[in-house]
Design a protein around this motif. Structure first.
Motif, PDB file in Angstrom:
ATOM      1  N   ARG A  93       0.781  -1.091  -0.044  1.00  0.00           N
ATOM      2  CA  ARG A  93       0.061   0.134  -0.030  1.00  0.00           C
ATOM      3  C   ARG A  93       1.073   1.050   0.106  1.00  0.00           C
ATOM      4  NH1 ARG A  93      -3.992   0.907   4.349  1.00  0.00           N
ATOM      5  NH2 ARG A  93      -2.374   0.052   5.762  1.00  0.00           N
ATOM      6  N   GLN A 116       0.862   5.984  -0.258  1.00  0.00           N
ATOM      7  CA  GLN A 116       0.155   7.283  -0.302  1.00  0.00           C
ATOM      8  C   GLN A 116       1.265   8.012  -1.232  1.00  0.00           C
ATOM      9  OE1 GLN A 116      -0.439   8.736   3.452  1.00  0.00           O
ATOM     10  NE2 GLN A 116      -1.344   6.906   4.258  1.00  0.00           N
ATOM     11  N   THR A 163       0.470  13.089   1.581  1.00  0.00           N
ATOM     12  CA  THR A 163       1.385  12.646   2.900  1.00  0.00           C
ATOM     13  C   THR A 163       1.724  14.116   3.730  1.00  0.00           C
ATOM     14  OG1 THR A 163       3.058  13.249   1.185  1.00  0.00           O
ATOM     15  CG2 THR A 163       2.396  11.070   1.486  1.00  0.00           C
ATOM     16  N   TYR A 210       4.789   7.727   0.526  1.00  0.00           N
ATOM     17  CA  TYR A 210       4.834   7.060   1.820  1.00  0.00           C
ATOM     18  C   TYR A 210       4.635   5.614   1.525  1.00  0.00           C
ATOM     19  CZ  TYR A 210       3.932   5.597   6.858  1.00  0.00           C
ATOM     20  OH  TYR A 210       3.990   4.559   8.041  1.00  0.00           O
ATOM     21  N   SER A 253       2.845   2.639   2.987  1.00  0.00           N
ATOM     22  CA  SER A 253       1.986   2.391   4.050  1.00  0.00           C
ATOM     23  C   SER A 253       2.399   1.194   4.746  1.00  0.00           C
ATOM     24  CB  SER A 253       0.642   2.404   3.968  1.00  0.00           C
ATOM     25  OG  SER A 253       0.240   3.633   3.276  1.00  0.00           O
ATOM     26  N   SER A 254       2.478  -0.028   4.038  1.00  0.00           N
ATOM     27  CA  SER A 254       2.704  -1.172   4.496  1.00  0.00           C
ATOM     28  C   SER A 254       2.894  -2.269   3.352  1.00  0.00           C
ATOM     29  CB  SER A 254       1.558  -1.937   5.156  1.00  0.00           C
ATOM     30  OG  SER A 254       0.471  -2.077   4.435  1.00  0.00           O
ATOM     31  N   LEU A 314       8.727   5.296   5.067  1.00  0.00           N
ATOM     32  CA  LEU A 314       8.050   4.318   5.669  1.00  0.00           C
ATOM     33  C   LEU A 314       8.366   4.265   7.272  1.00  0.00           C
ATOM     34  CD1 LEU A 314      10.070   1.646   5.941  1.00  0.00           C
ATOM     35  CD2 LEU A 314       9.970   1.482   3.674  1.00  0.00           C
TER      36      LEU A 314
END
Length: 315
Positions: free
Chosen positions: A222, A224, A229, A243, A245-246, A280
């Motif tokens: 995921r 952004q 951000t 960014y 996210s995961s 991150l």
């Protein structure tokens, strides 16, 4: 020394430590925050302690204590570690007056530039541990077009039918990271994650991708994009900040190249939209994510030093 002079000295000192750190303004009093100051010989510290709360059902609650006291610090002078130590003494006095002893849902957190090492020993002696990192990766504009192919791996935008898979991967990631103190497992986590990920599906500009390994969906990433951000972009000296996210890979697919393929895909997407840097978060003690991300070109930018509970019970 006034707060602006302290901030100027702090910024000047850090400019020699890490070129990706942003300029740090003077700490101005805000409603509900407590201003602190301390001196140690010719060294001076200014601090601002801010208390925040999160509900147990909020999207952010797994990643923090429900009550957090966060200290922002500015240090200047020849012995910044001594100034920080004196500031921590003042802060501890404040915390003992406002935080319940032994409450594991109350944390004291100091977010410091990772390369600003003076003061680390002082934090450790006071029971703080480096739990979480904001890592940074500058854009690789000289990379060849497209990520290297990984045999058997196909990456595609997530679809509505992938929601259950994505939720399962995110829950698996949270359970693993909980071992290292960066995540607190919450009741209702599955419902909160489902609601959050549902918003990512069907976007014209995808932000959630699924990795299939020989046809089986076993990973996801995921992101952004710049423009989304602002909540973290101020942490780095760059204009266009992405960014990540995961990134999660199911246990059976670890060490298969799925994670590296997902990271390469995300970086390609970021590069294509002109992202200058990608940030991150990762758990510093995680023996998988720490070497993985640094192998992907990241390095620590900010370190979260945490003491949880914020105040220990007297023995």
């Amino acid at each position: 020394m006034n707060s602006h002079a302290i901030a100027a000295g702090h910024t000047e000192r850090l400019a020699t430590v890490d070129a990706l750190l942003p300029e740090m303004p003077a700490l101005e009093p805000v409603e509900g925050a407590v201003s602190l100051s301390a001196t140690a010989g010719d060294s001076v510290a200014a601090g601002l302690s801010v208390r925040t709360e999160a509900g147990p059902d909020s999207v952010d609650s797994p990643w923090r204590a429900l009550v957090e006291h966060r200290l922002e610090a500015r240090l200047t002078g020849p012995r910044p570690e001594a100034a920080l130590d004196a500031l921590l003494t003042r802060w501890d006095e404040h915390l003992k007056a406002v935080a319940p002893p032994g409450d594991a849902e109350t944390a004291a957190t100091v977010v410091r530039p990772s390369r600003d090492s003076p003061g680390s020993a002082e934090l450790l002696r006071r029971g703080f541990a480096p739990v979480l990192v904001i890592a940074v990766r500058p854009a690789d504009r000289l990379a060849v077009t497209g990520p290297p192919a990984t045999p058997g791996v196909h990456i595609r935008p997530a679809e509505a039918d992938d929601l259950e898979t994505a939720v399962g991967l995110e829950l698996e990631l949270q359970r693993y990271d909980a071992q290292f103190g960066s995540v607190t497992l919450r009741e209702g986590a599955e419902e909160a994650i489902t609601a959050d990920l549902s918003k990512q599906l069907g976007r014209e500009n995808p932000t959630l991708w699924i990795a299939e390994l020989y046809g089986r969906p076993l990973g996801m990433v995921r992101v952004q994009f710049p423009g989304e951000t602002s909540w973290i972009g101020h942490r780095v000296a760059a204009e266009r900040v992405g960014y990540l996210s995961s990134l999660a890979v199911a246990e059976p697919a670890r060490s298969s190249g799925v994670g590296s393929a997902l990271a390469a895909h995300a970086h390609q997407v970021f590069d294509e939209c002109g992202t200058e840097v990608v940030l991150l978060h990762h758990a510093l003690a995680n023996p998988r994510s720490t070497p993985f991300w640094y192998g992907q070109g990241y390095r620590p930018l900010w370190t979260y030093w945490q003491r949880r509970p914020a105040v220990y019970r007297s023995r």
